[in-house]
Design a protein around this motif. Structure first.
Motif, mmCIF file in Angstrom:
data_model
loop_
_atom_site.group_PDB
_atom_site.id
_atom_site.type_symbol
_atom_site.label_atom_id
_atom_site.label_comp_id
_atom_site.label_asym_id
_atom_site.label_seq_id
_atom_site.Cartn_x
_atom_site.Cartn_y
_atom_site.Cartn_z
ATOM 1 N N GLU A 256 80.555 80.211 35.834
ATOM 2 C CA GLU A 256 80.320 78.837 35.845
ATOM 3 C C GLU A 256 79.261 78.350 34.946
ATOM 4 O O GLU A 256 78.606 79.183 34.092
ATOM 5 C CB GLU A 256 79.954 78.470 37.615
ATOM 6 C CG GLU A 256 81.200 78.569 38.222
ATOM 7 C CD GLU A 256 80.857 78.424 39.913
ATOM 8 O OE1 GLU A 256 79.716 77.835 40.069
ATOM 9 O OE2 GLU A 256 81.721 78.504 40.476
ATOM 10 N N GLY A 257 79.039 77.085 34.859
ATOM 11 C CA GLY A 257 77.754 76.578 34.102
ATOM 12 C C GLY A 257 77.110 75.400 34.615
ATOM 13 O O GLY A 257 76.978 75.307 35.818
ATOM 14 N N TRP A 260 78.307 73.239 37.295
ATOM 15 C CA TRP A 260 78.624 73.880 38.642
ATOM 16 C C TRP A 260 77.844 72.954 39.710
ATOM 17 O O TRP A 260 78.412 72.745 40.902
ATOM 18 C CB TRP A 260 77.797 75.105 38.636
ATOM 19 C CG TRP A 260 77.687 75.661 39.953
ATOM 20 C CD1 TRP A 260 78.581 76.594 40.906
ATOM 21 C CD2 TRP A 260 76.067 75.534 40.732
ATOM 22 N NE1 TRP A 260 78.014 76.783 41.886
ATOM 23 C CE2 TRP A 260 76.646 76.319 41.939
ATOM 24 C CE3 TRP A 260 75.097 74.945 40.560
ATOM 25 C CZ2 TRP A 260 75.573 76.352 42.920
ATOM 26 C CZ3 TRP A 260 74.143 75.107 41.420
ATOM 27 C CH2 TRP A 260 74.551 75.744 42.992
ATOM 28 N N HIS A 261 76.627 72.441 39.343
ATOM 29 C CA HIS A 261 76.120 71.511 40.412
ATOM 30 C C HIS A 261 76.919 70.364 40.982
ATOM 31 O O HIS A 261 76.508 69.701 42.212
ATOM 32 C CB HIS A 261 74.904 70.594 39.764
ATOM 33 C CG HIS A 261 73.737 71.343 38.889
ATOM 34 N ND1 HIS A 261 74.008 72.218 37.898
ATOM 35 C CD2 HIS A 261 72.659 72.058 39.488
ATOM 36 C CE1 HIS A 261 72.957 72.724 37.432
ATOM 37 N NE2 HIS A 261 72.214 72.782 38.478
ATOM 38 N N ILE A 283 64.602 71.990 47.771
ATOM 39 C CA ILE A 283 66.075 71.859 47.349
ATOM 40 C C ILE A 283 66.855 72.590 48.527
ATOM 41 O O ILE A 283 66.740 73.712 48.573
ATOM 42 C CB ILE A 283 66.203 72.301 46.006
ATOM 43 C CG1 ILE A 283 65.315 71.497 44.835
ATOM 44 C CG2 ILE A 283 67.892 72.434 45.496
ATOM 45 C CD1 ILE A 283 64.756 72.548 43.859
ATOM 46 N N LYS A 285 70.838 74.219 48.781
ATOM 47 C CA LYS A 285 72.125 74.480 48.149
ATOM 48 C C LYS A 285 73.025 74.814 49.368
ATOM 49 O O LYS A 285 72.973 75.462 50.044
ATOM 50 C CB LYS A 285 71.900 75.621 46.969
ATOM 51 C CG LYS A 285 73.089 76.230 46.811
ATOM 52 C CD LYS A 285 72.660 77.462 45.764
ATOM 53 C CE LYS A 285 74.075 78.405 45.638
ATOM 54 N NZ LYS A 285 73.739 79.613 45.324
ATOM 55 N N CYS A 320 71.199 64.298 36.505
ATOM 56 C CA CYS A 320 70.918 64.635 35.102
ATOM 57 C C CYS A 320 71.246 63.694 33.984
ATOM 58 O O CYS A 320 70.269 63.283 33.201
ATOM 59 C CB CYS A 320 71.948 65.783 34.678
ATOM 60 S SG CYS A 320 71.588 67.171 35.892
ATOM 61 N N ILE A 426 68.185 64.876 30.939
ATOM 62 C CA ILE A 426 68.839 65.874 30.251
ATOM 63 C C ILE A 426 67.718 66.760 29.601
ATOM 64 O O ILE A 426 67.033 66.068 28.714
ATOM 65 C CB ILE A 426 69.836 65.418 29.381
ATOM 66 C CG1 ILE A 426 70.920 64.647 30.110
ATOM 67 C CG2 ILE A 426 70.419 66.351 28.518
ATOM 68 C CD1 ILE A 426 72.183 65.733 30.892
ATOM 69 N N GLY A 427 67.847 68.025 29.671
ATOM 70 C CA GLY A 427 66.752 68.733 29.090
ATOM 71 C C GLY A 427 65.475 69.019 29.493
ATOM 72 O O GLY A 427 65.466 68.988 30.874
ATOM 73 N N GLY A 433 62.943 67.237 33.367
ATOM 74 C CA GLY A 433 64.252 67.394 33.314
ATOM 75 C C GLY A 433 64.751 68.544 34.209
ATOM 76 O O GLY A 433 64.633 68.397 35.522
ATOM 77 N N CYS A 434 65.452 69.577 33.825
ATOM 78 C CA CYS A 434 66.159 70.393 34.390
ATOM 79 C C CYS A 434 65.004 71.473 35.074
ATOM 80 O O CYS A 434 65.355 72.008 36.124
ATOM 81 C CB CYS A 434 66.775 71.578 33.528
ATOM 82 S SG CYS A 434 68.099 70.694 32.269
ATOM 83 N N CYS A 437 63.476 71.770 38.851
ATOM 84 C CA CYS A 437 63.845 72.659 39.864
ATOM 85 C C CYS A 437 63.903 74.108 39.214
ATOM 86 O O CYS A 437 63.557 75.012 39.678
ATOM 87 C CB CYS A 437 65.444 72.492 40.213
ATOM 88 S SG CYS A 437 65.543 70.681 40.902
ATOM 89 N N ARG A 448 64.209 84.638 46.394
ATOM 90 C CA ARG A 448 65.250 84.359 45.373
ATOM 91 C C ARG A 448 64.691 83.302 44.853
ATOM 92 O O ARG A 448 64.633 82.140 45.319
ATOM 93 C CB ARG A 448 66.651 84.225 45.827
ATOM 94 C CG ARG A 448 67.475 84.975 45.070
ATOM 95 C CD ARG A 448 69.038 85.193 45.754
ATOM 96 N NE ARG A 448 69.786 83.973 45.910
ATOM 97 C CZ ARG A 448 70.333 83.106 44.653
ATOM 98 N NH1 ARG A 448 70.103 83.525 43.397
ATOM 99 N NH2 ARG A 448 70.720 82.043 45.022
ATOM 100 N N LYS A 449 64.743 83.194 43.344
ATOM 101 C CA LYS A 449 64.180 82.013 42.838
ATOM 102 C C LYS A 449 65.310 81.136 41.781
ATOM 103 O O LYS A 449 66.348 81.876 41.660
ATOM 104 C CB LYS A 449 63.275 82.153 41.548
ATOM 105 C CG LYS A 449 61.834 82.651 42.166
ATOM 106 C CD LYS A 449 61.067 83.168 41.104
ATOM 107 C CE LYS A 449 59.481 83.777 41.662
ATOM 108 N NZ LYS A 449 58.771 84.358 40.679
ATOM 109 N N GLN A 456 70.446 80.858 30.559
ATOM 110 C CA GLN A 456 71.279 80.425 31.580
ATOM 111 C C GLN A 456 71.859 79.449 31.203
ATOM 112 O O GLN A 456 73.097 79.153 31.747
ATOM 113 C CB GLN A 456 70.439 80.351 32.918
ATOM 114 C CG GLN A 456 71.308 79.744 33.909
ATOM 115 C CD GLN A 456 70.489 79.640 35.252
ATOM 116 O OE1 GLN A 456 69.436 79.516 35.351
ATOM 117 N NE2 GLN A 456 71.332 79.884 36.344
ATOM 118 N N CYS A 457 71.354 78.341 30.449
ATOM 119 C CA CYS A 457 71.928 77.317 30.360
ATOM 120 C C CYS A 457 72.384 76.748 28.604
ATOM 121 O O CYS A 457 73.331 76.217 28.209
ATOM 122 C CB CYS A 457 70.846 75.908 30.541
ATOM 123 S SG CYS A 457 70.167 76.230 32.108
#
Ligand code: HEC
Ligand code: HEC
Ligand code: HEC
Ligand code: HEC
Ligand code: HEC
Ligand code: HEC
Length: 503
Positions: A256-257, A260-261, A283, A285, A320, A426-427, A433-434, A437, A448-449, A456-457
């Motif tokens: 996924e990428g 995925w969110h 947050i 999930k 985003c 975005i960015g 931005g990203c 989080c 877990r972080k 990753q992105c």
């Protein structure tokens, strides 16, 4: 009925000045509407005021004029009633030629009126949903958004596709908020700039996802960046990277990428502690099996079971892509692009720095900027680089025009609008931005972080000075373009140093 009564009932009550005025006004309004309608139809350029006149103001007058006709007759009849005996309600007798005439006329007028009303109401609906109506009626207020919209990939998507969507409920809601907006424009009660986030925005499922749906994203898309440092030689640096936008669905076992969110298989809820949703300490999930995991910013004082107060938001496209259509670009980036494309001559010494400086100067209006920007740039070269001024005056002139062009579509002093007022999510270079989080500082109770791994992105496949590019399809480790910065970016977030301006 006595012959006296019959005679009275045959009187033509429509022969009074109110009814006659009503008839004359109705005809005038009708003719005006037909003319405006034809104008609106045949003029190549849509004029918002023409629309308002043709579909709202004059039809309003027409209705009032038409109403005057029976009102005049009623008043006239009431007056006759006082002077002699006339029954309370008119006695309609279709054998009476006068009554026949009235009936036919009324029938004809009502039919024509209903027919035109149907067209008129449709046109009024169409008009209040048009870009002209949304973007140009309140010219000063909407100028920044309307201008930026025409620069965006959505320049052919109607305002209402994102702001209203389909269905009667949101149409009515939008007209109700619209009525308040009209009031605030008339009373000059609007804020400058208009505050965001827009809380009345419809959820993305009903707007964005009508055209882009999460399952459709897969693989990676390429991004090319050209940078120029704010030094004398405008040192150039290039980066080519693949953004892993990813599939919305893992079926087929694909990795996924980024999208995925918003995939149907996962949900992310968050609580922001500031108005602009830039600070996100909490947050949650929820995976496709319903399994929950909460990530909390370390040191924020909140815990998994104790979220901050405030709106619990389900993440969607707009968290985003919050500037999909009204992106006011930052001066550093936009000057880089203009230099890369040749609109600004990159051989002019220090032009990156000077162009950014010129853009961030204080101006009261676009005209003021158009006057002062060339003066600033010319004065700089005349004083600091007389030989460049002598040789490249044309290039300096052209650069000044390019800078004015950039200013006019990204800066709106009368509304206090520039890139600074509207953080782009975005960015992570100039706004969090990203990294709101993904800063490596949000942890679940299990330790877990949320990852902040650069790979990753996106994957950097090529970077360096032109002519000395490193290229590696599997990905390169990021190298900061300014050697003086060294590895500081590993310890700090990019936006702690980068603001879009130059320091
Ligand atoms: C592709 C979708 C899209 C289109 C098309 C679009 N908008 Fe927007 N607009 C948005 C989003 C998303 C926001 C919310 C930004 C936020 O909340 O941070 C927004 C915000 C706004 C704002 C609030 C101020 C601001 O800059 O954030 C105004 C005003 C606005 N839009 C007007 C318009 C007008 C007028 C048009 C048509 C000419 C239009 N929009 C077309 C998506 C769109
Ligand atoms: C009526 C259809 C329509 C709607 C609704 C719509 N888009 Fe688009 N979008 C498009 C089209 C067409 C393009 C241009 C595609 C291209 O250039 O190849 C586009 C391009 C994009 C792009 C890529 C280009 C860029 O500017 O980065 C993004 C991101 C995007 N849309 C996000 C959104 C978001 C977020 C929303 C909801 C607020 C939205 N869109 C609503 C039709 C739409
Ligand atoms: C987690 C953040 C995030 C969310 C949520 C998100 N996107 Fe994106 N999207 C991105 C990024 C990052 C890119 C890569 C392009 C870029 O950097 O501008 C992208 C790219 C796109 C593109 C361009 C794809 C192409 O092939 O050119 C479209 C269209 C798009 N997104 C639409 C949407 C829509 C519609 C939604 C909601 C269903 C959505 N995105 C949700 C981050 C996000
Ligand atoms: C509101 C918080 C939030 C924001 C903002 C956010 N993310 Fe995420 N993202 C998450 C969470 C939570 C995960 C899941 C982490 C985990 O389970 O390890 C995640 C996972 C991811 C993943 C891995 C998905 C997979 O394949 O499993 C990518 C890639 C990603 N994010 C990219 C982005 C990008 C790019 C942006 C900015 C455009 C962004 N994110 C913004 C919360 C966020
Ligand atoms: C959570 C996802 C995510 C992580 C982690 C991430 N990035 Fe990015 N990065 C993005 C997105 C999304 C963009 C695209 C911005 C755009 O479309 O303008 C981007 C853009 C960039 C750019 C181009 C900036 C610009 O606007 O010109 C560079 C350089 C970069 N990232 C480097 C890094 C480095 C170095 C790291 C590790 C410290 C990193 N990124 C970590 C998502 C991420
Ligand atoms: C300690 C401060 C600092 C940090 C942290 C930092 N930078 Fe920079 N960066 C600079 C300076 C200083 C320059 C050169 C002058 C300028 O552009 O303002 C620069 C220039 C750049 C440039 C080229 C110039 C341009 O036009 O934008 C890029 C790209 C860049 N940085 C990316 C990043 C990324 C990506 C990160 C985060 C992973 C980052 N930087 C973190 C200080 C920093």
């Amino acid at each position: 009925m006595s012959s006296e009564e019959a005679k009275r009932e045959s009187r033509n009550y429509f022969r009074n000045w109110i009814s006659i005025a009503g008839k004359i006004f109705s005809i005038i309004c009708f003719v005006i509407i037909v003319c405006l309608f034809l104008l609106d139809f045949f003029l190549p350029q849509k004029n918002p005021y023409l629309g308002i006149l043709a579909y709202m103001v004059v039809p309003g007058f027409l209705v009032v004029s038409l109403l005057l006709i029976p009102v005049g007759a009623l008043i006239e009849r009431a007056r006759s009633r006082k002077s002699g005996y006339i029954p309370k309600f008119p006695i309609i007798d279709f054998n009476n030629p006068l009554h026949q005439k009235w009936a036919y006329t009324t029938w004809a007028v009502v039919t024509i009126f209903l027919l035109f009303s149907a067209i008129g109401i449709y046109k009024a609906y169409d008009f209040t949903e048009s870009n002209t109506f949304c973007g140009r009626i309140c010219h000063t207020v909407m100028e920044p958004e309307y201008t930026a919209y025409h620069q965006s990939s959505h320049a052919r998507v109607n305002c209402t596709h994102c702001h209203v969507g389909s269905g009667a409920e949101w149409y009515v809601r939008s007209k109700l908020t619209g009525a308040y907006q009209v009031y605030s424009v008339l009373a000059k009660a609007y804020s400058r700039p208009i505050a965001t986030p827009v809380h009345s925005l419809r959820p993305a499922q009903d707007t964005c996802e009508q055209c882009h749906w999460p399952q459709k994203f897969f693989g990676s898309i390429e991004q090319d960046h050209d940078y120029f440092l704010p030094d004398e030689t405008n040192t150039e640096w290039k980066t080519r990277m693949l953004m892993s936008i990813g599939g919305g669905s893992a079926s087929g076992g694909k990795k996924e990428g980024i999208h995925w969110h918003v995939s149907p298989e996962s949900k992310i809820y968050y609580v922001a502690t500031d108005k602009k949703r830039q600070v996100i300490p909490w947050i949650r999930k929820v995976g496709k099996d319903g399994k929950e995991e909460v990530f909390v910013e370390k040191g924020s004082g909140y815990t998994a079971g104790k979220p901050p107060q405030g709106e619990m938001r389900l993440m969607d496209c707009m968290d985003c892509h919050n500037r999909p259509s009204h992106s006011f670009r930052d001066p550093s980036k936009i000057v880089n692009e203009a230099m890369a494309s040749g609109a600004i001559d990159k051989t002019l010494p220090s032009i990156k720095r000077e162009a950014v400086k010129a853009l961030t100067g204080k101006y009261t209006t676009h005209e003021d900027a158009a006057e002062k920007i060339p003066e600033l740039l010319k004065a700089f070269y005349r004083k600091k680089y007389p030989e460049v001024w002598a040789r490249q005056q044309d290039a300096i002139e052209k650069a000044a025009q390019a800078v004015i062009g950039i200013y006019k579509v990204n800066f709106f002093p009368t509304m206090n609008v520039s890139w600074k007022e509207y953080p782009n999510n975005i960015g992570h270079l100039i706004f969090p931005g990203c990294f709101r989080c993904h800063d490596g500082n949000h942890e679940s109770p299990m330790g877990r972080k949320i990852s902040n791994e650069c790979t990753q992105c996106h994957t950097i496949i090529s970077q360096g000075a032109p002519g000395a590019l490193e290229t590696q399809v599997d990905g390169l480790a990021f190298k900061h373009p300014d050697p003086a910065v060294g590895d500081a970016w590993k310890e700090m977030q990019c936006n702690e140093c980068h603001t879009g301006d130059i320091e």
